[in-house]
Each structure stands twice: as C-alpha cells, then as structure tokens.
Design a protein around this motif. Structure first.
Motif, PDB file in Angstrom:
ATOM      1  N   ASP A  39       0.863  -1.176   0.000  1.00 50.24           N
ATOM      2  CA  ASP A  39       0.000   0.000   0.000  1.00 50.24           C
ATOM      3  C   ASP A  39       0.900   1.226   0.000  1.00 50.24           C
ATOM      4  O   ASP A  39       1.513   1.576   1.021  1.00 50.24           O
ATOM      5  N   PRO A 175      -5.371  -4.051   3.273  1.00 48.07           N
ATOM      6  CA  PRO A 175      -5.977  -3.387   2.111  1.00 48.07           C
ATOM      7  C   PRO A 175      -6.374  -4.391   1.028  1.00 48.07           C
ATOM      8  O   PRO A 175      -5.987  -5.557   1.059  1.00 48.07           O
ATOM      9  N   LYS A 181      -5.714  -1.267  -8.280  1.00 50.16           N
ATOM     10  CA  LYS A 181      -5.196  -0.356  -7.265  1.00 50.16           C
ATOM     11  C   LYS A 181      -5.277  -0.992  -5.886  1.00 50.16           C
ATOM     12  O   LYS A 181      -6.080  -1.892  -5.657  1.00 50.16           O
ATOM     13  N   THR A 183      -6.259  -0.248  -2.024  1.00 57.51           N
ATOM     14  CA  THR A 183      -6.986   0.703  -1.181  1.00 57.51           C
ATOM     15  C   THR A 183      -7.344   0.047   0.141  1.00 57.51           C
ATOM     16  O   THR A 183      -7.566  -1.164   0.202  1.00 57.51           O
ATOM     17  N   TYR A 186     -13.206   1.396   2.979  1.00 55.99           N
ATOM     18  CA  TYR A 186     -14.479   0.830   2.556  1.00 55.99           C
ATOM     19  C   TYR A 186     -15.623   1.570   3.253  1.00 55.99           C
ATOM     20  O   TYR A 186     -15.439   2.200   4.300  1.00 55.99           O
ATOM     21  N   ILE A 230     -16.069  -0.267  -1.999  1.00 51.61           N
ATOM     22  CA  ILE A 230     -14.617  -0.227  -1.832  1.00 51.61           C
ATOM     23  C   ILE A 230     -14.015   1.024  -2.464  1.00 51.61           C
ATOM     24  O   ILE A 230     -14.260   1.320  -3.637  1.00 51.61           O
ATOM     25  N   GLY A 231     -13.228   1.753  -1.665  1.00 49.77           N
ATOM     26  CA  GLY A 231     -12.463   2.883  -2.180  1.00 49.77           C
ATOM     27  C   GLY A 231     -13.250   4.142  -2.395  1.00 49.77           C
ATOM     28  O   GLY A 231     -12.779   5.247  -2.108  1.00 49.77           O
ATOM     29  N   SER A 232     -14.462   4.013  -2.934  1.00 51.19           N
ATOM     30  CA  SER A 232     -15.267   5.182  -3.263  1.00 51.19           C
ATOM     31  C   SER A 232     -16.720   4.941  -2.894  1.00 51.19           C
ATOM     32  O   SER A 232     -17.222   3.816  -3.009  1.00 51.19           O
ATOM     33  N   ASN A 251     -10.667   7.600  -6.141  1.00 51.61           N
ATOM     34  CA  ASN A 251     -10.722   6.149  -6.147  1.00 51.61           C
ATOM     35  C   ASN A 251     -11.870   5.599  -6.997  1.00 51.61           C
ATOM     36  O   ASN A 251     -12.090   4.395  -7.038  1.00 51.61           O
ATOM     37  N   PRO A 262     -17.913   0.120  -7.238  1.00 52.01           N
ATOM     38  CA  PRO A 262     -17.313  -0.083  -5.918  1.00 52.01           C
ATOM     39  C   PRO A 262     -18.016  -1.136  -5.070  1.00 52.01           C
ATOM     40  O   PRO A 262     -17.467  -1.584  -4.070  1.00 52.01           O
TER      41      PRO A 262
END
Length: 580
Positions: A39, A175, A181, A183, A186, A230-232, A251, A262
């Motif tokens: 990460d 992560p 990617k 990330t 969450y 996830i991420g966004s 993200n 996501p």
C-alpha cells in the motif's frame, strides 16, 4: 547534543513510517500463485529502500512486490521487512486455495442487523418482487422488523446521513487490490431506514446503534438493504450519468481511468471466518444446441462473480463469452425506458428484463426469507457447439478469482414413458391409459440425497420462469439413498404397484412412488422435461425432440444412467436397471 536529537527524531519518524506499512495480495496467473502488493499510501518508499519478504513456507524474496507460487494449500503467515526495521507480519489473513487465494480484509466486524439466516435477497442477479423484472442486486437484503436496531459494523466516521440512507466510512486492516489499485477504505451503507440517529462527521464505534430498520421507499417487507463499497462511495451507475466536469472521488477510477463499480458482496467482510471454504461448483448439461450451466455456492459464501465460456472452437463461430458481475463485463447496455423517465436508473450496463440482446438467459433463485438456502443460478446458452475435446471450456470464479470445481452429477432422469394408452399397464390399475406415463429418477451417486421439494417442469414453464406450477414437486422429508429409484406416475395404486416392483430399489417409505395429476407427458409435444432441485437449479433434462416414434413410446439413457436419451426398443421397465 543537537545531532543526537536529530538522529533520534529521524529514527522515530522512520520507525513510525515502517510500523504503518501495509500490504495485500491478489491471485496470480496459475494455481496457487500469489502476487503481493504494498500500500503506497502507508509508507514512503525510496529508490534505495530494501525489502525482505517471508512467505510462511520457508521461501523468501527481496523484490518490491514479488510473485510467489505455493506448493500446498493453507493459511500462511506472511511478513515484510523494509530496510533493517522490524517485520510487519500478517497471520490468518492469506489463505491459499487449490486455484488461488482468499484474503481476510478486516479482523473484527459485526453484522449491522440480523445474521446470514435473515438474508432474503443476495448479492446477485435476482427475480424482483413483481416476478416479472430482473436486476443485479448489489447488496444484501437483511430481513427484520420496523424499528430494529442497526449497528455500526466497525469503527468509522459518518460519511453521509440523509433521507432514509446512512453511509459510514471505515478502514481495512489489510488493504484490497481492487481494479488494479490498492486501497484500505471501505464504506458500509444501509437503506430504507425508519430513523437515523447520527449525522455526517460523527465518529462511530463498532456496535453503536446508528439507525432503525424500516421499509421506506420499498414495496417489500421491512429490511436493511446493506452494501459494502470499496475505495469510493460513488457507484458506477451514478458517475456514468454525470457531466464530465463532475467532481468525483479519485478512487472512483481504475488504473486505466475508467469508472469502477465499488459495490462488492458484503459477505466477503461479514463472514470472513468462512473464507477458507471454497464452495463454488458448477455443472454443465448439453441438450441439442443448448448448454445449461448451473452454479452453486454455500449460503455462507455467496462469492460467485464471473463465468467464462469458450465455445465453437476451431470454427468461424469460435467465441469466448465472459460475464463479470462486479466489473459488469458482458452485461447489456440499458438505456432509460423513455426520455421522460425520471428514475435514478440512468443509462448503464446492467440487467433488467430477461432475454438481453445476447444468446443467453439467466434463471436465478427467487429468494424469499431463504433461511440459509444455498446460492444457485442457471445460465442457458442458445445455439452453441460445446466440445471440450476441441478446446471449449467453462470457468466460474469467485470475487478473488478462485475457480469453481466441476460438480458431480448424482441424480439423473433415467427413463421417461409416454405411452398414453399404447404401452402396458405399468401402474397395475387394470387399465392401459395415460395414467401409465411415468418418470424414473435414480440416485447414481454414493451419497444420500435429500430430494425434498425437487421439481419436474416442462420446457415452456421453465424457460418462461413460471416456477409456481411445476408438473410435480417431491414431498418434504424424502431421502434417496445410493442406487435407489424414485418413480413418478400420473396415477397409481400404491398397494398394487409395490407388489410388482422390487422394493429394495425404492425408498423404504411409500413416497418412493409418487402421484402427479399434473404430469403431462405427451409424444406430440416437442419440449423437454426439466428436473431441478428446490432452488430451481437444473439437474437433468430429457427431450423427445427428433426421437422417432415406436410402439413403446419410451426414452431411456444409453448406456444406462450415464448416456444420452434414446428411443427404447423394448418395453418400458420402470425401476429395473443395473446399479453402478
């Protein structure tokens, strides 16, 4: 003195950075091959930084992000040392399976409400409540009562709190490698709320009561529509319909600059303790030019995500079909129904009605208070040639990329008689008529099979999704032992028939021979007979298409129990066959 202070301060800063280093893993290109990822947001890496990985199987690597192939399955302790600092180790996180990997992203998480046994609609393609339209449901519907507590699944910060919706932002312990990617962010999201007890920016502890379950903006029963993103926070559907200058989360795009979806299956987090169990299986049944593929997974592990089918190899029609529910690869592009459609559906790659513009149909389970039912879904591919000897293949995968196993076919239709008064008195009622029609089902496996609620459909009903009225449904508490037969007659006198057929082939109960007044087997019909389990998953199909009529009007597998259906030359013999 000053230099000592500076040195001590630099050591403290460096140590703090290394202590925060985090890493994850993803599946490789071959079985048991794992790719490890650092990460980059957790530590500052310089060109001169050194790495020492320990994979838990005695092997090591000094590469920055190595690829390692394990020899055996199991859960391994993986450690990373940067420069000469202390190891950062992860135990009980990475589980190597026969075909890949499972990852435990969060160490401590609770259900927001209810449990796995209260899940009604899974994260999957589904029949909607109106029993007409379909969609891909990107959440779990957790059934409850209006006013039930909804709790925070983990520590976090309230990201959104509006209307009947609550979103909390959390951080993973390990992560995720997601759409190219890494990330560690969450979001947990609950909809249809009756009340919200927290506001945007509030810091939340795991177990805090944050809302009350409701039924707002829903035509169904009270439930918690629960998502993990996830991420966004922003969905692909939402961003695809925004102007190009819209400010979105960084993200929200993958490594190629494309908007991502996501939403993932919440069970990847909520039931992480079950991650070592790779339950994904599939069965393929070829009938004429059609191919049926049935996929199942344990109710604790609804992780089916992708199907790949290569067919017509070596011909001008050679093609590889791919359908991925998370990336939406292979999904039809749906536009708003009308220019004046004000729904938030928008233009999007998704499912709506059956029969998208492709040569496949999907038959999902209809979930209604499923109470622990396994996940199953059936794909029907039309007009394709499928031959593994020519290079054709089927792959089903979970979210991680693990491949499902090919299931063993244990229950088969072995014989179908549609004499309709032209055969013999097979039910021994003193008459030769349509009541002598029968279907013979055999357990050719070495396992006991509970066939309760298994069903017989005609092809028209099954293809139209008319699951309410099968030709026949097996009664509750019906167990079929290895080598035993289950006979379904249109009408019989059980006392008489049990005197004429060998009882050791049947169940010890009277339900070994069943009656179905709806059983309609007619040689004039050119449609298939479909055997399904209780979830309408296809187990076997027999068709009388292109079968030449004979005086016996009977179809039987040849070779017995294993081969294709052929017109039977001799008279029908229900319940009499060679046990494997």
């Amino acid at each position: 003195m000053t230099s000592k202070i500076i040195s001590s301060l630099l050591f403290f800063i460096t140590t703090s950075l290394v202590a925060q280093v985090n890493f994850t893993a993803s599946i490789g290109n071959v079985d048991k091959e794992i790719k490890f990822h650092i990460d980059k947001f957790s530590v500052e890496l310089k060109p001169e930084t050194t790495f020492l990985w320990s994979f838990g199987d005695g092997e090591t690597s000094t590469e920055k992000e190595p690829i390692h192939q394990y020899k055996t399955t199991g859960t391994y302790k993986v450690c990373l040392q940067i420069d000469d600092q202390k190891n950062v180790c992860k135990e009980d996180v990475f589980t190597v399976t026969d075909t890949g990997l499972k990852v435990k992203y969060v160490n401590d998480i609770i259900w927001p409400s209810g449990s796995i046994y209260d899940v009604d609609s899974p994260f999957s393609f589904r029949i909607k409540a109106n029993e007409v339209t379909y969609d891909f449901h990107r959440a779990l519907d957790i059934v409850g009562n209006i006013g039930d507590d909804i709790k925070a699944v983990a520590d976090g910060v309230v990201h959104k709190s509006f209307g009947h919706t609550l979103v909390i932002k959390h951080k993973m312990d390990t992560p995720m490698y997601f759409h190219g990617k890494v990330t560690d962010i969450y979001y947990s999201m609950s909809l249809h709320l009756n009340e919200r007890y927290v506001d945007k920016g509030d810091k939340i502890k795991q177990g805090d009561v944050v809302a009350a379950l409701g039924n707002t903006n829903s035509r169904n029963y009270p439930h918690n529509h629960f998502e993990i993103r996830i991420g966004s926070y922003y969905s692909k559907r939402y961003l695809d319909n925004k102007d190009s200058d819209y400010k979105y989360d960084k993200n929200s795009k993958d490594e190629n600059g494309e908007f991502i979806d996501p939403q993932i299956n919440p069970l990847l987090f909520l039931d992480n303790a079950k991650n070592e169990n790779n339950s994904l299986e599939y069965w393929a049944i070829k009938k004429g030019n059609d191919l049926y593929v049935r996929v199942r997974a344990d109710h604790l592990e609804d992780h089916f995500n992708e199907i790949v089918l290569k067919h017509n190899s070596g011909t001008s029609k050679e093609n590889t079909f791919k359908l991925n529910f998370n990336s939406r690869d292979g999904m039809p592009y749906l536009k708003k129904k009308k220019s004046g459609d004000n729904s938030n559906r928008g233009n999007n790659y998704d499912f709506d009605y059956r029969n998208p513009e492709d040569n496949f149909d999907i038959y999902p389970i209809k979930f209604k208070y499923r109470k622990g039912k396994d996940f199953e879904i059936v794909f029907k591919f039309d007009d394709i040639d499928f031959n593994t000897e020519k290079g054709d293949y089927i792959e089903v995968k979970d979210f991680y990329g693990n491949k499902g196993r090919k299931g063993y076919k244990g229950l088969v239709i072995n014989e179908v008689n549609f004499a309709s008064g032209k055969g013999q008195d097979y039910n021994f009622d003193g008459k030769v008529d349509e009541n002598d029609d029968f279907i013979e089902i055999v357990n050719k496996s070495k396992k006991i099979i509970d066939i309760s609620e298994y069903k017989i459909y005609n092809e028209k009903s099954f293809n139209n999704g008319d699951f309410k009225r099968p030709m026949f449904m097996v009664p509750d508490n019906t167990i079929l032992y290895p080598g035993q037969v289950y006979l379904i007659f249109k009408a019989i006198t059980k006392a008489k028939i049990l005197k004429h057929y060998p009882q050791d082939l049947f169940l010890k109960t009277q339900s070994a021979i069943a009656i179905s007044s709806d059983l309609d087997i007619n040689e004039k019909n050119t449609e298939s007979i479909v055997l399904t389990n209780k979830f309408n998953g296809v187990l076997d199909i027999v068709s009388n298409k292109d079968i030449k009529k004979s005086s016996n009007y009977s179809l039987e597998r040849s070779p017995n129990l294993t081969g294709d259906f052929k017109n039977k030359k001799e008279k029908a013999t229900p319940g009499k066959y060679i046990i494997e």
